[in-house]
Write a protein that holds these residues in place. Structure first.
Motif, PDB file in Angstrom:
ATOM      1  N   UNK A   1       0.848  -1.160   0.000  1.00  0.00           N
ATOM      2  CA  UNK A   1       0.000   0.000   0.000  1.00  0.00           C
ATOM      3  C   UNK A   1       0.899   1.229   0.000  1.00  0.00           C
ATOM      4  N   UNK A   2       0.572   2.174  -0.827  1.00  0.00           N
ATOM      5  CA  UNK A   2       1.364   3.386  -0.955  1.00  0.00           C
ATOM      6  C   UNK A   2       0.821   4.457  -0.010  1.00  0.00           C
ATOM      7  N   UNK A   3       1.714   5.078   0.773  1.00  0.00           N
ATOM      8  CA  UNK A   3       1.318   6.136   1.678  1.00  0.00           C
ATOM      9  C   UNK A   3       1.616   7.489   1.052  1.00  0.00           C
ATOM     10  N   UNK A   4       0.695   8.428   1.258  1.00  0.00           N
ATOM     11  CA  UNK A   4       0.893   9.786   0.759  1.00  0.00           C
ATOM     12  C   UNK A   4       0.682  10.751   1.918  1.00  0.00           C
ATOM     13  N   UNK A   5       1.375  11.852   1.878  1.00  0.00           N
ATOM     14  CA  UNK A   5       1.265  12.862   2.921  1.00  0.00           C
ATOM     15  C   UNK A   5      -0.051  13.610   2.745  1.00  0.00           C
ATOM     16  N   UNK A   6      -0.823  13.690   3.825  1.00  0.00           N
ATOM     17  CA  UNK A   6      -2.121  14.351   3.773  1.00  0.00           C
ATOM     18  C   UNK A   6      -1.983  15.831   3.422  1.00  0.00           C
ATOM     19  N   UNK A   7      -0.857  16.462   3.768  1.00  0.00           N
ATOM     20  CA  UNK A   7      -0.629  17.869   3.415  1.00  0.00           C
ATOM     21  C   UNK A   7      -0.638  18.078   1.903  1.00  0.00           C
ATOM     22  N   UNK A   8      -0.232  17.051   1.176  1.00  0.00           N
ATOM     23  CA  UNK A   8      -0.141  17.163  -0.277  1.00  0.00           C
ATOM     24  C   UNK A   8      -1.480  16.988  -0.985  1.00  0.00           C
ATOM     25  N   UNK A   9      -2.445  16.337  -0.325  1.00  0.00           N
ATOM     26  CA  UNK A   9      -3.684  16.010  -1.048  1.00  0.00           C
ATOM     27  C   UNK A   9      -4.959  16.574  -0.430  1.00  0.00           C
ATOM     28  N   UNK A  10      -4.967  16.862   0.859  1.00  0.00           N
ATOM     29  CA  UNK A  10      -6.195  17.325   1.501  1.00  0.00           C
ATOM     30  C   UNK A  10      -6.185  18.841   1.689  1.00  0.00           C
ATOM     31  N   UNK A  11      -7.344  19.470   1.564  1.00  0.00           N
ATOM     32  CA  UNK A  11      -7.418  20.903   1.854  1.00  0.00           C
ATOM     33  C   UNK A  11      -7.161  21.158   3.342  1.00  0.00           C
ATOM     34  N   UNK A  12      -6.634  22.335   3.659  1.00  0.00           N
ATOM     35  CA  UNK A  12      -6.254  22.659   5.043  1.00  0.00           C
ATOM     36  C   UNK A  12      -7.411  22.479   6.021  1.00  0.00           C
ATOM     37  N   UNK A  13      -8.588  22.935   5.655  1.00  0.00           N
ATOM     38  CA  UNK A  13      -9.740  22.859   6.554  1.00  0.00           C
ATOM     39  C   UNK A  13     -10.083  21.399   6.887  1.00  0.00           C
ATOM     40  N   UNK A  14     -10.070  20.541   5.856  1.00  0.00           N
ATOM     41  CA  UNK A  14     -10.359  19.125   6.076  1.00  0.00           C
ATOM     42  C   UNK A  14      -9.265  18.472   6.908  1.00  0.00           C
ATOM     43  N   UNK A  15      -8.019  18.818   6.639  1.00  0.00           N
ATOM     44  CA  UNK A  15      -6.904  18.245   7.392  1.00  0.00           C
ATOM     45  C   UNK A  15      -7.006  18.604   8.873  1.00  0.00           C
ATOM     46  N   UNK A  16      -7.339  19.860   9.192  1.00  0.00           N
ATOM     47  CA  UNK A  16      -7.504  20.270  10.591  1.00  0.00           C
ATOM     48  C   UNK A  16      -8.652  19.508  11.250  1.00  0.00           C
ATOM     49  N   UNK A  17      -9.718  19.270  10.505  1.00  0.00           N
ATOM     50  CA  UNK A  17     -10.854  18.523  11.057  1.00  0.00           C
ATOM     51  C   UNK A  17     -10.448  17.077  11.369  1.00  0.00           C
ATOM     52  N   UNK A  18      -9.711  16.450  10.493  1.00  0.00           N
ATOM     53  CA  UNK A  18      -9.247  15.068  10.721  1.00  0.00           C
ATOM     54  C   UNK A  18      -8.293  15.028  11.910  1.00  0.00           C
ATOM     55  N   UNK A  19      -7.454  16.056  12.064  1.00  0.00           N
ATOM     56  CA  UNK A  19      -6.496  16.086  13.169  1.00  0.00           C
ATOM     57  C   UNK A  19      -7.186  16.178  14.525  1.00  0.00           C
ATOM     58  N   UNK A  20      -8.439  16.606  14.568  1.00  0.00           N
ATOM     59  CA  UNK A  20      -9.182  16.617  15.825  1.00  0.00           C
ATOM     60  C   UNK A  20      -9.402  15.196  16.336  1.00  0.00           C
TER      61      UNK A  20
END
Length: 86
Positions: A1-20
């Motif tokens: 399985x290939x891992x990708x950095x969430x910073x590269x693919x997700x919008x900032x708002x969505x990334x902050x929500x997931x980090x909660x």
């Protein structure tokens, strides 16, 4: 399985929500696919549909439930369910 950095693919708002919910952990996001119905992948669904059509056809041609049960190696109750469902 290939891992990708969430910073590269997700919008900032969505990334902050997931980090909660999780931060610094690896999470798995499944692909969006529709599930197949039972037996579609293996062909079992088609096989049973064709068999049931043959049973109905032979019954209309005059075969009794007992004869159909012997021919298709099914119980009379199963033959009855197939015939009355159609």
């Amino acid at each position: 399985m290939k891992y990708r950095n969430a910073l590269d693919i997700l919008p900032d708002k969505l990334l902050r929500e997931i980090q909660k919910y999780t931060s610094g952990e690896a999470i798995y996001i499944p692909q969006v696919t529709e599930r197949q119905k039972w037996g579609e992948g293996s062909g079992a669904r088609r096989y049973y549909e064709e068999r049931n059509q043959k049973i109905c056809k032979e019954h209309k041609a005059g075969a009794s439930m007992e004869e159909l049960a012997d021919t298709f190696n099914l119980s009379i109750e199963t033959i009855r369910k197939i015939l009355y469902r159609k």
